[in-house]
Design a protein around this motif. Sequence first.
Motif, PDB file in Angstrom:
ATOM      1  N   PHE A   1       0.853  -1.188   0.000  1.00  0.00           N
ATOM      2  CA  PHE A   1       0.000   0.000   0.000  1.00  0.00           C
ATOM      3  C   PHE A   1       0.886   1.233   0.000  1.00  0.00           C
ATOM      4  CE2 PHE A   1      -2.718   3.196   2.061  1.00  0.00           C
ATOM      5  CZ  PHE A   1      -3.848   3.096   1.266  1.00  0.00           C
ATOM      6  N   ASN A   2       0.659   2.112  -0.971  1.00  0.00           N
ATOM      7  CA  ASN A   2       1.523   3.283  -1.142  1.00  0.00           C
ATOM      8  C   ASN A   2       2.978   2.808  -1.193  1.00  0.00           C
ATOM      9  OD1 ASN A   2      -0.675   5.033  -1.263  1.00  0.00           O
ATOM     10  ND2 ASN A   2      -0.629   5.444   0.916  1.00  0.00           N
ATOM     11  N   ALA A   3       3.823   3.273  -0.322  1.00  0.00           N
ATOM     12  CA  ALA A   3       5.241   2.873  -0.349  1.00  0.00           C
ATOM     13  C   ALA A   3       5.500   1.558   0.383  1.00  0.00           C
ATOM     14  CB  ALA A   3       6.108   3.976   0.258  1.00  0.00           C
ATOM     15  N   MET A   4       4.481   1.015   1.059  1.00  0.00           N
ATOM     16  CA  MET A   4       4.629  -0.247   1.792  1.00  0.00           C
ATOM     17  C   MET A   4       4.719  -1.397   0.796  1.00  0.00           C
ATOM     18  SD  MET A   4       4.311  -1.820   4.819  1.00  0.00           S
ATOM     19  CE  MET A   4       3.789  -3.384   5.468  1.00  0.00           C
ATOM     20  N   PRO A   5       5.821  -2.156   0.819  1.00  0.00           N
ATOM     21  CA  PRO A   5       5.932  -3.293  -0.097  1.00  0.00           C
ATOM     22  C   PRO A   5       5.025  -4.439   0.327  1.00  0.00           C
ATOM     23  CG  PRO A   5       7.832  -3.198   1.350  1.00  0.00           C
ATOM     24  CD  PRO A   5       7.003  -1.978   1.651  1.00  0.00           C
ATOM     25  N   ALA A   6       4.645  -5.262  -0.630  1.00  0.00           N
ATOM     26  CA  ALA A   6       3.814  -6.432  -0.345  1.00  0.00           C
ATOM     27  C   ALA A   6       4.465  -7.287   0.729  1.00  0.00           C
ATOM     28  CB  ALA A   6       3.604  -7.248  -1.616  1.00  0.00           C
ATOM     29  N   MET A   7       3.652  -7.746   1.649  1.00  0.00           N
ATOM     30  CA  MET A   7       4.064  -8.577   2.776  1.00  0.00           C
ATOM     31  C   MET A   7       5.031  -7.843   3.704  1.00  0.00           C
ATOM     32  SD  MET A   7       2.322 -11.347   2.572  1.00  0.00           S
ATOM     33  CE  MET A   7       3.110 -12.468   3.711  1.00  0.00           C
ATOM     34  N   GLY A   8       5.195  -6.551   3.531  1.00  0.00           N
ATOM     35  CA  GLY A   8       6.129  -5.799   4.361  1.00  0.00           C
ATOM     36  C   GLY A   8       7.529  -6.379   4.291  1.00  0.00           C
ATOM     37  N   LEU A   9       7.823  -7.023   3.159  1.00  0.00           N
ATOM     38  CA  LEU A   9       9.098  -7.708   2.911  1.00  0.00           C
ATOM     39  C   LEU A   9       9.294  -8.945   3.793  1.00  0.00           C
ATOM     40  CD1 LEU A   9      11.528  -4.692   2.390  1.00  0.00           C
ATOM     41  CD2 LEU A   9      10.347  -6.061   0.652  1.00  0.00           C
ATOM     42  N   CYS A  10       8.244  -9.389   4.459  1.00  0.00           N
ATOM     43  CA  CYS A  10       8.335 -10.599   5.285  1.00  0.00           C
ATOM     44  C   CYS A  10       7.631 -11.736   4.540  1.00  0.00           C
ATOM     45  CB  CYS A  10       7.703 -10.374   6.658  1.00  0.00           C
ATOM     46  SG  CYS A  10       8.023 -11.757   7.790  1.00  0.00           S
ATOM     47  N   THR A  11       8.298 -12.277   3.547  1.00  0.00           N
ATOM     48  CA  THR A  11       7.675 -13.280   2.684  1.00  0.00           C
ATOM     49  C   THR A  11       7.368 -14.589   3.404  1.00  0.00           C
ATOM     50  OG1 THR A  11       9.857 -13.988   1.916  1.00  0.00           O
ATOM     51  CG2 THR A  11       8.705 -12.314   0.596  1.00  0.00           C
ATOM     52  N   ASP A  12       7.998 -14.825   4.541  1.00  0.00           N
ATOM     53  CA  ASP A  12       7.731 -16.055   5.278  1.00  0.00           C
ATOM     54  C   ASP A  12       6.818 -15.831   6.482  1.00  0.00           C
ATOM     55  OD1 ASP A  12       9.724 -14.645   6.657  1.00  0.00           O
ATOM     56  OD2 ASP A  12      10.645 -16.473   7.443  1.00  0.00           O
ATOM     57  N   CYS A  13       6.215 -14.655   6.591  1.00  0.00           N
ATOM     58  CA  CYS A  13       5.282 -14.378   7.689  1.00  0.00           C
ATOM     59  C   CYS A  13       3.906 -14.963   7.385  1.00  0.00           C
ATOM     60  CB  CYS A  13       5.124 -12.868   7.905  1.00  0.00           C
ATOM     61  SG  CYS A  13       6.447 -12.101   8.845  1.00  0.00           S
ATOM     62  N   SER A  14       3.334 -15.602   8.373  1.00  0.00           N
ATOM     63  CA  SER A  14       1.955 -16.082   8.259  1.00  0.00           C
ATOM     64  C   SER A  14       1.008 -14.912   8.535  1.00  0.00           C
ATOM     65  CB  SER A  14       1.704 -17.193   9.283  1.00  0.00           C
ATOM     66  OG  SER A  14       1.759 -16.644  10.601  1.00  0.00           O
ATOM     67  N   ASP A  15      -0.273 -15.092   8.237  1.00  0.00           N
ATOM     68  CA  ASP A  15      -1.250 -14.053   8.564  1.00  0.00           C
ATOM     69  C   ASP A  15      -1.277 -13.782  10.065  1.00  0.00           C
ATOM     70  OD1 ASP A  15      -1.943 -13.617   5.939  1.00  0.00           O
ATOM     71  OD2 ASP A  15      -3.956 -14.467   6.100  1.00  0.00           O
ATOM     72  N   THR A  16      -1.122 -14.820  10.859  1.00  0.00           N
ATOM     73  CA  THR A  16      -1.088 -14.638  12.316  1.00  0.00           C
ATOM     74  C   THR A  16       0.094 -13.759  12.710  1.00  0.00           C
ATOM     75  OG1 THR A  16      -2.191 -16.743  12.721  1.00  0.00           O
ATOM     76  CG2 THR A  16      -0.892 -15.835  14.536  1.00  0.00           C
ATOM     77  N   GLU A  17       1.253 -14.021  12.141  1.00  0.00           N
ATOM     78  CA  GLU A  17       2.433 -13.209  12.453  1.00  0.00           C
ATOM     79  C   GLU A  17       2.260 -11.777  11.949  1.00  0.00           C
ATOM     80  OE1 GLU A  17       6.029 -16.432  12.515  1.00  0.00           O
ATOM     81  OE2 GLU A  17       5.106 -15.959  10.580  1.00  0.00           O
ATOM     82  N   LEU A  18       1.670 -11.626  10.778  1.00  0.00           N
ATOM     83  CA  LEU A  18       1.424 -10.267  10.268  1.00  0.00           C
ATOM     84  C   LEU A  18       0.485  -9.506  11.197  1.00  0.00           C
ATOM     85  CD1 LEU A  18       1.089 -10.910   6.423  1.00  0.00           C
ATOM     86  CD2 LEU A  18       3.032  -9.883   7.647  1.00  0.00           C
ATOM     87  N   ARG A  19      -0.556 -10.179  11.682  1.00  0.00           N
ATOM     88  CA  ARG A  19      -1.463  -9.532  12.644  1.00  0.00           C
ATOM     89  C   ARG A  19      -0.713  -9.138  13.921  1.00  0.00           C
ATOM     90  NH1 ARG A  19      -4.907 -13.723  10.835  1.00  0.00           N
ATOM     91  NH2 ARG A  19      -6.615 -12.891   9.583  1.00  0.00           N
ATOM     92  N   GLN A  20       0.139 -10.035  14.405  1.00  0.00           N
ATOM     93  CA  GLN A  20       0.924  -9.736  15.609  1.00  0.00           C
ATOM     94  C   GLN A  20       1.858  -8.553  15.369  1.00  0.00           C
ATOM     95  OE1 GLN A  20       2.654 -13.633  16.070  1.00  0.00           O
ATOM     96  NE2 GLN A  20       1.221 -14.184  17.718  1.00  0.00           N
ATOM     97  N   LEU A  21       2.468  -8.495  14.197  1.00  0.00           N
ATOM     98  CA  LEU A  21       3.356  -7.383  13.876  1.00  0.00           C
ATOM     99  C   LEU A  21       2.577  -6.077  13.741  1.00  0.00           C
ATOM    100  CD1 LEU A  21       5.769  -9.206  11.417  1.00  0.00           C
ATOM    101  CD2 LEU A  21       6.393  -8.161  13.615  1.00  0.00           C
ATOM    102  N   ILE A  22       1.400  -6.133  13.135  1.00  0.00           N
ATOM    103  CA  ILE A  22       0.562  -4.939  13.026  1.00  0.00           C
ATOM    104  C   ILE A  22       0.235  -4.435  14.428  1.00  0.00           C
ATOM    105  CG2 ILE A  22      -1.744  -4.106  12.382  1.00  0.00           C
ATOM    106  CD1 ILE A  22      -1.525  -6.056   9.931  1.00  0.00           C
ATOM    107  N   HIS A  23      -0.201  -5.335  15.294  1.00  0.00           N
ATOM    108  CA  HIS A  23      -0.519  -4.951  16.669  1.00  0.00           C
ATOM    109  C   HIS A  23       0.697  -4.319  17.351  1.00  0.00           C
ATOM    110  CE1 HIS A  23      -2.335  -5.078  20.647  1.00  0.00           C
ATOM    111  NE2 HIS A  23      -1.198  -5.571  21.076  1.00  0.00           N
ATOM    112  N   PHE A  24       1.851  -4.942  17.187  1.00  0.00           N
ATOM    113  CA  PHE A  24       3.083  -4.404  17.779  1.00  0.00           C
ATOM    114  C   PHE A  24       3.388  -3.012  17.225  1.00  0.00           C
ATOM    115  CE2 PHE A  24       7.660  -3.699  17.316  1.00  0.00           C
ATOM    116  CZ  PHE A  24       7.973  -3.537  18.659  1.00  0.00           C
TER     117      PHE A  24
END
Length: 115
Positions: A87-110
Amino acid sequence: MLALCGAGWVALLAGCGPNPAPPTDADVRRAEALRPRDAQLAAKYERSCLLCHGVRSGAPLVGFAPAWKGRAAQGEGALLAHVREGFNAMPAMGLCTDCSDTELRQLIHFLIQGQ
């Protein structure tokens, strides 16, 4: 007219609504030191998120509430979609290609809470 168009693009690229006051040096130092408590998640944060969200950049600073307020109001589903797809300058998967959706949610929360 051209100046108004340029200003509109800047606002669009900035995210949600008016830009908050920029983070202070203390906010940046705090963000540089923050890490998720879980060691595996911290490692993924350090290699994928820290470069943009842990320093003064165009990305919202980790734990800096004024920058996250409007974004968080969009809801977890929208934020997860933005991370997954980019989104905008944010790259797809935030460059964390091995992150699961659960981990992405945890990172968003963090990123929003700083804890």
